[in-house]
Enzyme design. Structure first.
Site, short mmCIF file in Angstrom:
data_model
loop_
_atom_site.label_atom_id
_atom_site.label_comp_id
_atom_site.label_asym_id
_atom_site.label_seq_id
_atom_site.Cartn_x
_atom_site.Cartn_y
_atom_site.Cartn_z
N TYR A 21 11.17 -10.78 57.20
CA TYR A 21 10.15 -11.68 57.73
C TYR A 21 9.19 -10.89 58.60
O TYR A 21 9.35 -9.68 58.80
CB TYR A 21 10.81 -12.83 58.49
CG TYR A 21 11.54 -13.80 57.59
CD1 TYR A 21 10.85 -14.73 56.81
CD2 TYR A 21 12.93 -13.77 57.47
CE1 TYR A 21 11.52 -15.60 55.96
CE2 TYR A 21 13.61 -14.63 56.63
CZ TYR A 21 12.89 -15.54 55.87
OH TYR A 21 13.56 -16.40 55.03
N CYS B 63 32.28 -24.62 48.78
CA CYS B 63 30.95 -24.23 48.30
C CYS B 63 31.16 -23.32 47.10
O CYS B 63 32.04 -22.46 47.10
CB CYS B 63 30.20 -23.48 49.40
SG CYS B 63 28.76 -22.54 48.83
#
Length: 663
Positions: free
Chosen positions: A180, A363
């Site tokens: 980022y 998950c």
């Protein structure tokens, strides 16, 4: 209690977290209102994870920049767009979270820069430290100015001030991590500046240093400021990431520089480092698919922990409780981050604390409901948990009268329907023609990297047993038997069948399912017809077991029709295939298989491949015969799963939940 150490308190700066579990930050797409605050879905979503026992909630990324990289305020919350609205909605959330003894940090983004995802952030000019290529777009980024850096730093302080006012216990800075904007400054590959923000490591970290100093100056030294931090970039080249075990030259931040950066970041005043590895150029590291091993950051976190005295968080498929305990006991980290596992089961921590491990819904690292939908639709959800980020909308509906419900088919759709019906108070009964529940999860979970598919099948089996649902295995019902039964409602979840056709040698032509279940032996060399997700995963599994595999795909690229498939999953699988020696022929068609020879029509002409077998992976066909024969005889009749429309695990579960929750 075996896992008691995972429930010991720990200090982060001036505050104490009640246990060693944090909810890892995941982009809160769809959880904001139009005025930069939280909508009801967002509030319910985070509160549910606090109610489930999570010690620290870290929100997904929130924007605040109103000067340089403006964002749509309805994408994610924004404390500076309309501060009063942000504080008002946040107060409702933080007060409810504190009622459960949990703490909550707001994650503040310094911007995306060259990694802006167009579908998420709208049409904004891409920026970066320097004029470098954008990650996704065919554009060169604009170099940000010093004044713009100062403006972002100042806004960090203002955003943190409003976060503190809104009841947040601290903030997390996003990020010297994943590539980022702040990380782009920290990595020399991206930062080609010659001013005070470029050159030496200290200069490249100046942006991160000024941010924490500004927040501490504004909010006080006792307000915790943590940092999302990637110790190593895993970049081979622009937009090209390294694979696990691959020998490569690091073009981004190497481990040596990462550890130096960790020490500097601690010295600047950060109260904890939330550690992983990777960048958007190597996205499958920061968002690990099932093809990455569990606990993939543990070694890197331990290296960081050995050079800093502040707490270190570790994420990265850490949902195995024994692995989490081992990581804490071995001094690899101080806090376990659970991201996607808390999407799948918000009650993970409470279930673990009480020893109810078999009740934790796993998950499956598919990214379908989370990153796939975030990138495609700006919505955060979960494939295996239809209530994630829709807790109020998808709350269990009360019933007025108990109904007896017949469910034909024990795949994921049938199991999910039975589970929801039983929880609501109905009386479901399942009939499954196979020897176990799970349907396509069983062949799909055959490869080592798909172990969680089997875990999900086992979870359904355990849950139905716990809920008292009677499942008749090895029992196939016909239409006359169904019509003779006394049920108020009938659900048909009869699944699908692999599409097959003859190429000549039928005795050595198998379906992917037959090979995955080891009902058929592919031999030493095989050709997989079809480069969809099933074909590619089957090919990878066979190649990893020493078999030479060639994929023949009619379209111009593999996995062209699967979606929304997260780029991390898709790109890693695409890279793993040649890395493991799988040959891929696209824009081609298999025409014949005889005498160990596979004839292939390619753009360059006809080609012959010597092969012991051919594996067909060209899709599935709905098995809806029972429904077609019964649709005019049974008033309350539903068709679910692949029998309705061949799709993926997510839609099988979601559709089943929707129907079963309203019977």
């Amino acid at each position: 209690m075996k896992y008691s150490k995972l429930f010991s308190p720990i200090k982060i700066g001036s505050i104490t977290i009640k246990n060693r579990f944090a909810m890892a930050p995941m982009g809160p797409l769809g959880l904001a209102d139009a005025n930069g605050g939280w909508n009801q879905r967002g509030i319910d979503y985070y509160v549910e994870r606090a109610k489930g026992g999570t010690g620290l909630i870290i929100t997904g990324v929130t924007f605040f920049d109103q000067v340089v990289e403006k964002q749509d305020p309805s994408t994610v919350p924004n404390p500076l767009y309309k501060p009063v609205n942000f504080v008002k909605t946040s107060r409702e959330m933080t007060e409810r979270i504190h009622a459960y003894g949990s703490k909550i940090f707001l994650q503040l983004s310094g911007g995306f820069g060259r990694v802006t995802i167009p579908t998420n952030v709208g049409d904004i000019p891409p920026i970066a430290p320097s004029a470098i290529p954008h990650r996704w777009l065919d554009k060169t980024c604009r170099a940000i100015t010093v004044d713009e850096i100062h403006a972002i730093v100042k806004q960090f302080g203002e955003a943190a001030f409003h976060a503190k006012r809104a009841g947040f216990d601290g903030v997390q800075i996003h990020a010297v991590h994943e590539g980022y904007l702040i990380d782009q400054f920290a990595i020399s590959m991206f930062n080609q500046r010659t001013d005070e923000y470029g050159g030496s490591l200290e200069n490249r970290l100046r942006f991160a240093k000024e941010i924490v100093e500004e927040i501490k100056k504004t909010c006080g030294d006792d307000f915790p400021v943590t940092l999302r931090f990637s110790v190593k970039s895993m970049i081979k080249d622009w937009r090209v990431g390294a694979l696990p075990g691959e020998d490569f030259e690091e073009k981004g931040r190497d481990t040596e520089e990462g550890l130096k950066a960790a020490k500097l970041l601690e010295s600047y005043g950060y109260d904890a480092l939330d550690t992983d590895v990777g960048t958007y150029d190597a996205w499958w590291w920061n968002h690990p698919p099932m093809y990455q091993k569990k606990g993939l950051y543990r070694g890197y976190c331990k290296m960081v922990k050995e050079v800093v005295d502040i707490p270190v968080f570790c994420a990265g498929r850490m949902d195995n409780p024994d692995m989490a305990l081992e990581a804490i006991e071995n001094g690899e980290c101080d806090v376990i981050d659970l991201g996607r596992p808390l999407l799948a089961d918000p009650d993970y921590c409470n279930k673990l604390r009480c020893g109810k491990i078999t009740q934790i819904r796993p998950c499956i690292s598919c990214h379908e409901g989370c990153m796939g939908r975030v990138a495609s639709y700006s919505l955060l959800n979960c494939a295996v948990n239809p209530q994630a980020a829709r807790e109020r909308v998808n709350a269990y509906e009360p019933i007025l009268k108990k109904k007896k419900v017949l469910i034909v088919g024990g795949g994921v759709a049938g199991c999910e329907a039975a589970r929801v019906l039983a929880i609501r108070g109905h009386q479901p009964v399942v009939y499954e023609k196979g020897s176990r529940l799970g349907g396509n999860l069983i062949p799909g979970g055959a490869p080592d990297f798909k172990e969680d598919d089997i875990a999900l099948a086992d979870w359904y089996t355990n849950e139905l047993n716990r809920l008292g649902v009677h499942a008749h295995l090895n029992t196939e019902l016909n239409e006359e038997e169904i019509k003779a039964m006394d049920y108020d409602t009938v659900i048909l979840a009869t699944g699908s069948k692999p599409k097959v056709f003859s190429l000549g040698d039928d005795s050595h032509t198998y379906t992917a399912e037959q090979v995955l279940l080891k009902q058929k032996d592919a031999g030493k060399k095989t050709v997989v017809v079809g480069g969809g997700l099933v074909g590619c995963e089957t090919a990878l599994w066979l190649a990893q077991n020493g078999i030479h595999v060639t994929i023949v795909e009619a379209l111009d690229k593999v996995m062209a029709v699967n979606g929304p498939l997260c780029a991390a999953n898709k790109e890693m699988l695409e890279a793993l295939l040649p890395f493991n020696g799988v040959e891929i022929i696209t824009g081609a068609k298999v025409t014949e298989f005889a005498n160990g020879e596979v004839k292939v029509d390619t753009k360059e002409g006809s080609k012959t491949i010597m092969s012991d077998s051919v594996i067909l992976s060209v899709g599935y066909k709905e098995e809806n015969t029972l429904y077609n024969n019964l649709q005019f005889d049974i008033p309350d009749l539903y068709l679910l799963g692949d029998a309705k429309k061949v799709s993926n695990i997510m839609y099988a579960i979601w559709d089943a939940f929707e129907v079963a929750n309203h019977i």
